[in-house]
Design an enzyme around this catalytic site. Sequence first.
Site, PDB file in Angstrom:
ATOM      1  N   LYS A  70       0.819  -1.216   0.000  1.00 20.66           N
ATOM      2  CA  LYS A  70       0.000   0.000   0.000  1.00 20.66           C
ATOM      3  C   LYS A  70       0.856   1.271   0.000  1.00 20.66           C
ATOM      4  O   LYS A  70       0.638   2.166  -0.817  1.00 20.66           O
ATOM      5  CB  LYS A  70      -0.964   0.005   1.210  1.00 20.66           C
ATOM      6  CG  LYS A  70      -1.947  -1.159   1.188  1.00 20.66           C
ATOM      7  CD  LYS A  70      -2.873  -1.141   2.373  1.00 20.66           C
ATOM      8  CE  LYS A  70      -2.167  -1.302   3.703  1.00 20.66           C
ATOM      9  NZ  LYS A  70      -1.446  -2.573   3.838  1.00 20.66           N
ATOM     10  N   THR A  71       1.821   1.331   0.905  1.00 19.37           N
ATOM     11  CA  THR A  71       2.688   2.506   0.962  1.00 19.37           C
ATOM     12  C   THR A  71       3.474   2.642  -0.339  1.00 19.37           C
ATOM     13  O   THR A  71       3.637   3.733  -0.884  1.00 19.37           O
ATOM     14  CB  THR A  71       3.642   2.408   2.174  1.00 19.37           C
ATOM     15  OG1 THR A  71       2.854   2.346   3.366  1.00 19.37           O
ATOM     16  CG2 THR A  71       4.572   3.611   2.253  1.00 19.37           C
ATOM     17  N   ASP A 115      -2.094   7.112   5.910  1.00 22.02           N
ATOM     18  CA  ASP A 115      -1.966   5.706   6.247  1.00 22.02           C
ATOM     19  C   ASP A 115      -2.926   5.405   7.404  1.00 22.02           C
ATOM     20  O   ASP A 115      -3.249   6.308   8.172  1.00 22.02           O
ATOM     21  CB  ASP A 115      -0.519   5.428   6.666  1.00 22.02           C
ATOM     22  CG  ASP A 115      -0.095   4.007   6.339  1.00 22.02           C
ATOM     23  OD1 ASP A 115      -0.943   3.208   5.918  1.00 22.02           O
ATOM     24  OD2 ASP A 115       1.103   3.710   6.511  1.00 22.02           O
ATOM     25  N   THR A 164      -5.744  -1.377   6.520  1.00 15.96           N
ATOM     26  CA  THR A 164      -5.695  -2.835   6.603  1.00 15.96           C
ATOM     27  C   THR A 164      -7.075  -3.362   6.978  1.00 15.96           C
ATOM     28  O   THR A 164      -7.306  -4.552   7.002  1.00 15.96           O
ATOM     29  CB  THR A 164      -4.695  -3.295   7.694  1.00 15.96           C
ATOM     30  OG1 THR A 164      -4.937  -2.527   8.874  1.00 15.96           O
ATOM     31  CG2 THR A 164      -3.268  -3.096   7.249  1.00 15.96           C
ATOM     32  N   ARG A 223       6.533  -8.091   1.724  1.00 16.05           N
ATOM     33  CA  ARG A 223       7.416  -7.687   2.827  1.00 16.05           C
ATOM     34  C   ARG A 223       8.043  -8.911   3.467  1.00 16.05           C
ATOM     35  O   ARG A 223       9.231  -8.908   3.817  1.00 16.05           O
ATOM     36  CB  ARG A 223       6.659  -6.882   3.886  1.00 16.05           C
ATOM     37  CG  ARG A 223       7.568  -6.555   5.088  1.00 16.05           C
ATOM     38  CD  ARG A 223       6.862  -5.767   6.183  1.00 16.05           C
ATOM     39  NE  ARG A 223       6.550  -4.424   5.735  1.00 16.05           N
ATOM     40  CZ  ARG A 223       5.376  -3.824   5.966  1.00 16.05           C
ATOM     41  NH1 ARG A 223       4.431  -4.454   6.621  1.00 16.05           N
ATOM     42  NH2 ARG A 223       5.173  -2.607   5.533  1.00 16.05           N
TER      43      ARG A 223
END
Length: 355
Positions: A70-71, A115, A164, A223
């Site tokens: 997302k980031t 965020d 999330t 990640r």
Amino acid sequence: MSEPDERLMSASADGSEEQVIEAALRPKKLDDFIGQERVREQLSLVLHSAMRRGRTPDHVLLSGGPGLGKTTLAMIIAAELGQPLRISSGPAIERAGDLAAVLSTLSEGEVLFLDEIHRLARPAEEMLYMAMEDFRVDVVVGKGPGATAIPLDIAPFTLVGATTRAGMLPGPLRDRFGFVAHMDFYDPAELEVIVRRSARLLEVEISDAASAEVAGRSRGTPRIANRLLRRVRDYAEVRSDGTVSEDLAKAALHLYEVDERGLDRLDRAVLESLMRKFGGGPVGLSTLAVSVGEEPETVEVVAEPFLVRQGLLARTPRGRIATPAAWAHLGLTPPPGAPMAGTLFEVGDDPGQGE
Ligand SMILES: Nc1ncnc2c1ncn2[C@@H]1O[C@H](COP(=O)(O)OP(=O)(O)OP(=O)(O)O)[C@@H](O)[C@H]1O
Ligand SMILES: [Mg+2]
């Protein structure tokens, strides 16, 4: 107000090794972003058509589990638009005034990344509605009966929200996003490409079979793929000549307690507790979380989606239950009364946040 902003912004500059490397491994362009084919194509259309019309694109909501990109996508959006990116987050904005301070200093076309937008405080959220819709905010001055609202125009901007927990986003906020991107787990082939790309950037020599091994144990999450790659590299550097072979990758991942299906300690703790302490369930989320010493949100957001996806855990209206596959995976025998021994519940009946 700019303080929390700056802290977030500099996280990659003076943060942990993980943060530094994460920043280095982030794809910078949409074309380098691997997987999420549909999201990428849709987003590309949203951005490029807006650019063609010379307008700021619709606001974008990115929803998906931790570590799915997302980031990374938020940064790519700003880069593709050739616009600066302002970063803040729901928890960093405590009062409506904090948000007004951010909004009123945006330049035209700038991208604002919020965020964890589901954690925005209520008054700030309401201010955001108007800002998103009319590029205007009402700044309330004073208190009580003498308070006045001063309307303030803000420059047209693009909001990129990330969450999330899309289910926790209030309807009115959700509706104000012109484009909602759902990011799903990556499949092993995509993760393999990510592992190979990261290995190249980190100058790690790794065989294709070893890349596949790392990818297959990454819980569908870039990640985690990058993290496992670094652990495997550490192992290769200390115990070998630095080259990562398949056997070496397997040995390293075994040492770090990541099993063949990619379950890590938390995943296994959740399943074991569910089976050993609660006979396979059904048990409520908070009870289950307490039993493994974690916050309910961590269990729900970090562990469960993957376990559900793997068919190891089911969410039912009465609580969480372990599936027969879970008993088999952990090598345990279900007691006669265990749920789903005779399929008591519908698997896939997912009430989301419900207990
Ligand atoms: N599609 C992708 N291709 C290559 N690398 C990716 C991709 N998506 C994510 N990554 C890598 O995974 C790491 C985590 O991604 P990112 O920080 O964007 O996740 P996130 O969704 O913002 O997670 P969180 O919810 O924890 O904030 C990044 O360092 C990036 O290098
Ligand atoms: Mg993020």
